[in-house]
Design an enzyme around this catalytic site. Structure first.
Site, PDB file in Angstrom:
ATOM      1  N   HIS A   1       7.004   5.724   1.728  1.00 31.97           N
ATOM      2  CA  HIS A   1       7.822   4.596   1.260  1.00 31.97           C
ATOM      3  C   HIS A   1       8.755   5.051   0.131  1.00 31.97           C
ATOM      4  O   HIS A   1       9.930   4.685   0.095  1.00 31.97           O
ATOM      5  CB  HIS A   1       6.946   3.467   0.714  1.00 31.97           C
ATOM      6  CG  HIS A   1       5.992   2.870   1.705  1.00 31.97           C
ATOM      7  ND1 HIS A   1       4.634   3.020   1.611  1.00 31.97           N
ATOM      8  CD2 HIS A   1       6.199   2.104   2.811  1.00 31.97           C
ATOM      9  CE1 HIS A   1       4.036   2.377   2.602  1.00 31.97           C
ATOM     10  NE2 HIS A   1       4.966   1.807   3.352  1.00 31.97           N
TER      11      HIS A   1
ATOM     12  N   SER B   1      -0.060   3.811   5.344  1.00 29.36           N
ATOM     13  CA  SER B   1      -0.918   2.936   4.538  1.00 29.36           C
ATOM     14  C   SER B   1      -2.315   2.860   5.140  1.00 29.36           C
ATOM     15  O   SER B   1      -3.309   2.705   4.429  1.00 29.36           O
ATOM     16  CB  SER B   1      -0.313   1.530   4.472  1.00 29.36           C
ATOM     17  OG  SER B   1       0.991   1.588   3.946  1.00 29.36           O
TER      18      SER B   1
ATOM     19  N   ALA C   1       0.876  -1.183   0.000  1.00 30.76           N
ATOM     20  CA  ALA C   1       0.000   0.000   0.000  1.00 30.76           C
ATOM     21  C   ALA C   1       0.911   1.231   0.000  1.00 30.76           C
ATOM     22  O   ALA C   1       0.811   2.120   0.852  1.00 30.76           O
ATOM     23  CB  ALA C   1      -0.978  -0.005   1.166  1.00 30.76           C
TER      24      ALA C   1
HETATM   25  P1  AMP Z   1       5.257  -0.195   6.375  1.00 31.04           P
HETATM   26  O1  AMP Z   1       4.906  -0.564   4.973  1.00 31.04           O
HETATM   27  O2  AMP Z   1       4.210   0.617   7.066  1.00 31.04           O
HETATM   28  O3  AMP Z   1       5.768  -1.360   7.181  1.00 31.04           O
HETATM   29  O4  AMP Z   1       6.485   0.798   6.250  1.00 31.04           O
HETATM   30  C1  AMP Z   1       7.651   0.443   5.552  1.00 31.04           C
HETATM   31  C2  AMP Z   1       8.697   1.484   5.819  1.00 31.04           C
HETATM   32  O5  AMP Z   1       8.244   2.752   5.378  1.00 31.04           O
HETATM   33  C3  AMP Z   1       9.004   1.625   7.319  1.00 31.04           C
HETATM   34  O6  AMP Z   1      10.395   1.809   7.495  1.00 31.04           O
HETATM   35  C4  AMP Z   1       8.236   2.856   7.690  1.00 31.04           C
HETATM   36  O7  AMP Z   1       8.771   3.543   8.798  1.00 31.04           O
HETATM   37  C5  AMP Z   1       8.371   3.675   6.424  1.00 31.04           C
HETATM   38  N1  AMP Z   1       7.326   4.703   6.383  1.00 31.04           N
HETATM   39  C6  AMP Z   1       5.988   4.518   6.499  1.00 31.04           C
HETATM   40  N2  AMP Z   1       5.344   5.707   6.477  1.00 31.04           N
HETATM   41  C7  AMP Z   1       6.295   6.659   6.361  1.00 31.04           C
HETATM   42  C8  AMP Z   1       6.271   8.081   6.293  1.00 31.04           C
HETATM   43  N3  AMP Z   1       5.140   8.768   6.352  1.00 31.04           N
HETATM   44  N4  AMP Z   1       7.448   8.724   6.184  1.00 31.04           N
HETATM   45  C9  AMP Z   1       8.617   8.038   6.126  1.00 31.04           C
HETATM   46  N5  AMP Z   1       8.709   6.699   6.189  1.00 31.04           N
HETATM   47  C10 AMP Z   1       7.563   6.021   6.294  1.00 31.04           C
END
Ligand code: AMP
Length: 284
Positions: A37, A189, A32
């Protein structure tokens, strides 16, 4: 962009990069994908010859089965987005690929010490163990030079750094700044799951954190704590699960600004059944 689904495919793709002596950056995600990301992907592309991104909604890190079931999945759009920004490899394993022994037979167990015993460590029992397990397995399959993580999951970065230390993994962990919407809301997401009205009210989370950052220049830790809790809880659809003012190096709560050089306020807010997290530096 190469799309890998199996262990064999990802190992071959990584071996090929290594054979050519090229450096590799890695971004683990649960898909998502949004600009948060993508900021990590772009940083990796800048700093490495090749960039691999994994998309895997990891069941072992969900303590809430409804959260796992409703977690947004937008795989076609994710692949198109990764391709458009120039990622080299997308690793998209199934649960069977990541957990060939079956989920019920996963036995790894981590003790992250005090950093795992506060905030998300208490609020989501087993969550960080699942994060440690999956990131360790992903790092084995994608032995990159650098891995990129967002500071939105502030405590998670400390957990990953500790896991890498404990397992003696030679991948540099690169923390990246939080990407926000124009109104300040941290990209997530899970934001897709908010109704229009919930989304409108949820902006008060980041707005309150920004005000807290100002307030921290003149007020005490206890005053900032009360300000954030009461302000966010006064918004009808928002309910603070916790707000913790912590030492950014140890994740332990502070009672005075003088205790350390870097203090961060970490918040988790429930908006209906959507759980949102955010954080802000209050002193550095
Ligand atoms: P996730 O898909 O939510 O597990 O996130 C994957 C990576 O993206 C993780 O390292 C999160 O910290 C990073 N991430 C998610 N949202 C953000 C955001 N708004 N700003 C920066 N990094 C993000």
């Amino acid at each position: 962009m190469i799309i890998c689904k199996t262990r064999k495919e990802i190992s071959a793709a990584v071996a090929n990069i290594r054979k050519q002596g090229r450096s590799l950056g890695f971004i683990p995600t649960m898909g998502a994908l949004h600009q948060g990301h993508i900021s990590l992907v772009k940083k990796s592309i800048e700093e490495n010859d090749c960039t691999a991104v994994s998309i895997f909604v990891n069941p072992t890190q969900f303590n809430n089965q409804n959260d796992l079931k409703t977690y947004p999945r937008t795989i076609d759009a994710d692949i198109a987005l990764l391709e458009s920004v120039g990622a080299d490899i997308a690793f998209i394993p199934t649960v069977d690929v990541m957990y060939p022994e079956g989920l019920e037979n996963v036995t790894e167990s981590y003790d992250f010490g005090p950093i795992g015993q506060v905030m998300e460590g208490i609020a989501r029992p087993g969550h960080f163990n699942g994060v440690g397990i999956v990131v360790h397995r992903l790092f084995e399959l994608v032995p990159a030079d650098r891995a990129y993580f967002g500071m939105k999951d502030f405590q998670q970065i400390a957990i990953i750094k500790e896991m890498v230390r404990q397992r003696d993994i030679h991948i540099e962990i690169i923390p990246c700044p939080i990407v926000r919407e124009e109104d300040g809301m941290a990209l997530s997401s899970r934001n897709i799951r908010l109704s229009e009205e919930q989304r409108k009210q949820a902006v008060q989370i980041s707005q309150t954190l920004f005000k807290a950052q100002e307030l921290a220049k003149t007020a005490s830790v206890a005053e900032v704590q009360t300000f954030v809790e009461t302000t966010v809880n006064s918004v009808p659809l928002l309910s603070v699960e916790y707000f913790s003012i912590v030492n950014a190096h140890t994740m332990q709560p502070v009672t005075s600004w003088d205790e350390t050089d870097w203090v961060v306020g970490c918040i988790t807010v429930n908006v209906g059944d959507v759980r949102l997290i955010d954080n802000i530096t209050l002193k550095k």
